[in-house]
Design an enzyme around this catalytic site. Structure first.
Site, short mmCIF file in Angstrom:
data_model
loop_
_atom_site.label_atom_id
_atom_site.label_comp_id
_atom_site.label_asym_id
_atom_site.label_seq_id
_atom_site.Cartn_x
_atom_site.Cartn_y
_atom_site.Cartn_z
CE LYS A 96 -26.25 -48.03 82.62
NZ LYS A 96 -27.57 -48.06 81.98
CG PHE B 109 -26.03 -50.36 72.15
CD1 PHE B 109 -25.97 -51.74 72.26
CD2 PHE B 109 -25.84 -49.77 70.91
CE1 PHE B 109 -25.72 -52.53 71.15
CE2 PHE B 109 -25.58 -50.55 69.78
CZ PHE B 109 -25.52 -51.93 69.90
CE LYS C 175 -24.83 -43.97 79.68
NZ LYS C 175 -25.54 -43.48 78.53
CG ASN D 43 -37.11 -44.74 73.05
OD1 ASN D 43 -36.89 -45.38 72.04
ND2 ASN D 43 -37.20 -45.31 74.26
N1 CTP Z 1 -30.59 -49.67 80.03
C1 CTP Z 1 -31.17 -50.67 80.81
N2 CTP Z 1 -32.19 -50.36 81.65
C2 CTP Z 1 -32.65 -49.10 81.76
C3 CTP Z 1 -32.06 -48.07 80.97
C4 CTP Z 1 -31.02 -48.41 80.12
O1 CTP Z 1 -30.74 -51.82 80.72
N3 CTP Z 1 -33.66 -48.84 82.56
C5 CTP Z 1 -29.46 -50.03 79.15
C6 CTP Z 1 -29.68 -49.73 77.69
O2 CTP Z 1 -30.27 -50.81 77.02
C7 CTP Z 1 -28.26 -49.49 77.21
C8 CTP Z 1 -27.56 -48.90 78.39
O3 CTP Z 1 -28.36 -49.25 79.53
O4 CTP Z 1 -27.61 -50.69 76.88
C9 CTP Z 1 -27.37 -47.40 78.34
O5 CTP Z 1 -28.56 -46.76 78.42
P1 CTP Z 1 -28.70 -45.17 78.57
O6 CTP Z 1 -30.17 -44.88 78.72
O7 CTP Z 1 -28.02 -44.47 77.48
O8 CTP Z 1 -27.90 -44.88 79.84
P2 CTP Z 1 -28.29 -44.52 81.27
O9 CTP Z 1 -27.48 -45.38 82.14
O10 CTP Z 1 -29.75 -44.58 81.44
O11 CTP Z 1 -27.70 -43.08 81.47
P3 CTP Z 1 -28.21 -41.64 81.00
O12 CTP Z 1 -29.69 -41.69 80.93
O13 CTP Z 1 -27.67 -40.81 82.06
O14 CTP Z 1 -27.56 -41.43 79.69
#
Ligand code: CTP
Length: 397
Positions: free
Chosen positions: A341, A323, A337, A209
């Protein structure tokens, strides 16, 4: 009576030196002890007498000058300083301080000083944007100096662009924030994640990304400056490792999960600013995939949600910050979130807004807590980082 805080103001040879008269005057009105150090170049723009009158202190410009007392001026000034600001900082002075060159009163005192240091670059846009200057500025940042971004607009040379010295009240604010900063994270262990992950498809291809890692690196530096023992778990970025921070380089989401979860128990706070892939190829080919006539479908499987895993096992004393970067319904998704989480804070980061998100040096975030929210407004990533730590780990503004 409390002793006055001492501010050293280094003035180098740029036309913006005239603005520093206002800065020195404002610092004096706030009752700081102010000493001005000028380069030979600065003396061409503003007279020594001006600064001596404003600061009520002698301005020593010659390092070998024999004084009336027995003190070595550059050492005694360096010892006394609570903050050393160089404004304007020319490309030449920035190059010197980035490399430890001490060949005049200003740079020698700067090298001897161990206090908070603020560098305020001001110069022509082309000089500022020259990669040599940019590298030197980055080096200063890595060495723990604070950089106040130049403004954009009309420049004395007739060009319009970046390189303007911020006005005196802005510099004053930055100086005061450094003076007030108590190192409230001393003795605390903080883990920060940053950058993207790379999910291998085969030995030559991967899914990733746009994360540059800038926000996470700024958080790591800010936590270090506030006294924390910092571990930075970083995906692949083009950024230099901050000094005095434990670096753990990772590639994939699985690597990051291992690196973070194995350290989680020892941490007082974890900030997940990395853009972790939610999916990874279910099968990683050992050899390069060869193209065929038909379309290719790659099956993806879920990665570990690292933040959620920490939320499930976190102790009450640990602070967990995640984040949320969204293109729509930012606040709603971010609040969800926080609950889903089990984090203490979610930093809501819109990528739809200009000046925020990937690769830029500014950001606009809202801190979402369990019972309060705070919009920080558009700030540099450095200042955003400082305010996030202040709010989430100290409590309050
Ligand atoms: N994160 C994580 N592990 C993952 C994906 C995300 O720890 N496998 C953490 C990111 O570092 C961030 C937070 O989760 O602090 C939010 O990540 P995001 O990708 O925006 O949220 P998701 O929970 O994956 O939800 P969505 O994809 O539905 O937006």
């Amino acid at each position: 009576m409390a002793e006055k805080k001492c501010v050293l103001v280094g003035v180098s040879g740029g036309i913006a030196a005239y603005k520093i008269c206002t800065l020195v005057s404002s610092l004096m009105k706030k009752d700081y002890e102010v000493h001005v150090l000028m380069t030979k170049g600065a003396e061409k723009f503003v007279g020594v007498l001006t600064f001596e009158t404003l600061s009520k202190q002698r301005v020593i410009t010659d390092i070998f000058e024999t004084g009336m007392d027995t003190e070595v001026p550059h050492i005694s000034l360096a010892k006394k300083a609570d903050c050393f600001v160089i404004a304007p900082a020319t490309a030449n002075v920035i190059a010197k301080i980035a490399n430890g060159i001490a060949d005049d009163m200003l740079t020698t005192t700067f090298l001897a000083a161990t206090c908070e240091k603020l560098v305020v670059p001001a110069m022509n846009t082309a000089m500022l944007e020259n990669p040599v200057t940019q590298n030197n500025i980055e080096k200063c940042r890595q060495l723990g100096m604070h950089i106040l971004e130049s403004g954009s607009g009309w420049l004395a040379c007739g060009d319009t662009g970046k390189g303007r010295l911020p006005e005196a009240p802005v510099i004053l604010d930055a100086v005061e924030s450094l003076l007030q900063e108590d190192r409230f994270l001393t003795g605390k262990k903080v883990l920060v994640t940053a950058g993207p992950t790379q999910e291998a498809i085969d030995p030559v291809r991967y899914i990733t990304n746009h994360s540059s890692g800038k926000m996470g690196y700024a958080l790591a530096r800010a936590a270090r400056d506030l006294g924390a023992e910092v571990t930075l778990v970083s995906g692949k970025t083009a950024l230099e490792a901050p000094v005095n921070v434990e670096m753990v380089n990772v590639t994939s989401a699985a690597d990051m999960a291992d690196a973070v979860l194995s350290r989680f128990e020892q941490m007082d706070a974890v900030i997940m600013s990395a853009a972790v892939a939610d999916y990874t190829p279910a099968v990683k080919a050992d050899r390069k995939l060869k193209k065929k006539d038909e379309d290719l479908y790659i099956s993806l499987e879920r990665t570990t949600d690292i933040l959620k895993a920490m939320g499930e096992r976190k102790k009450d004393s640990q602070v967990l910050i995640g984040f949320a970067m969204e293109t729509e319904d930012l606040m709603k998704n971010a609040r969800e979130k926080l609950v889903k989480k089990n984090t203490d804070y979610i930093i809501a980061n819109s990528i739809a807004e200009s000046g925020a998100g990937f690769a830029v040096d500014t950001n606009r975030v809202t801190i979402i807590g369990r019972d309060a929210e705070k919009d920080l407004g558009l700030l540099s990533k450095e200042e955003t980082a400082r305010q996030i730590l202040q709010y989430c780990l100290k409590g309050g503004d």
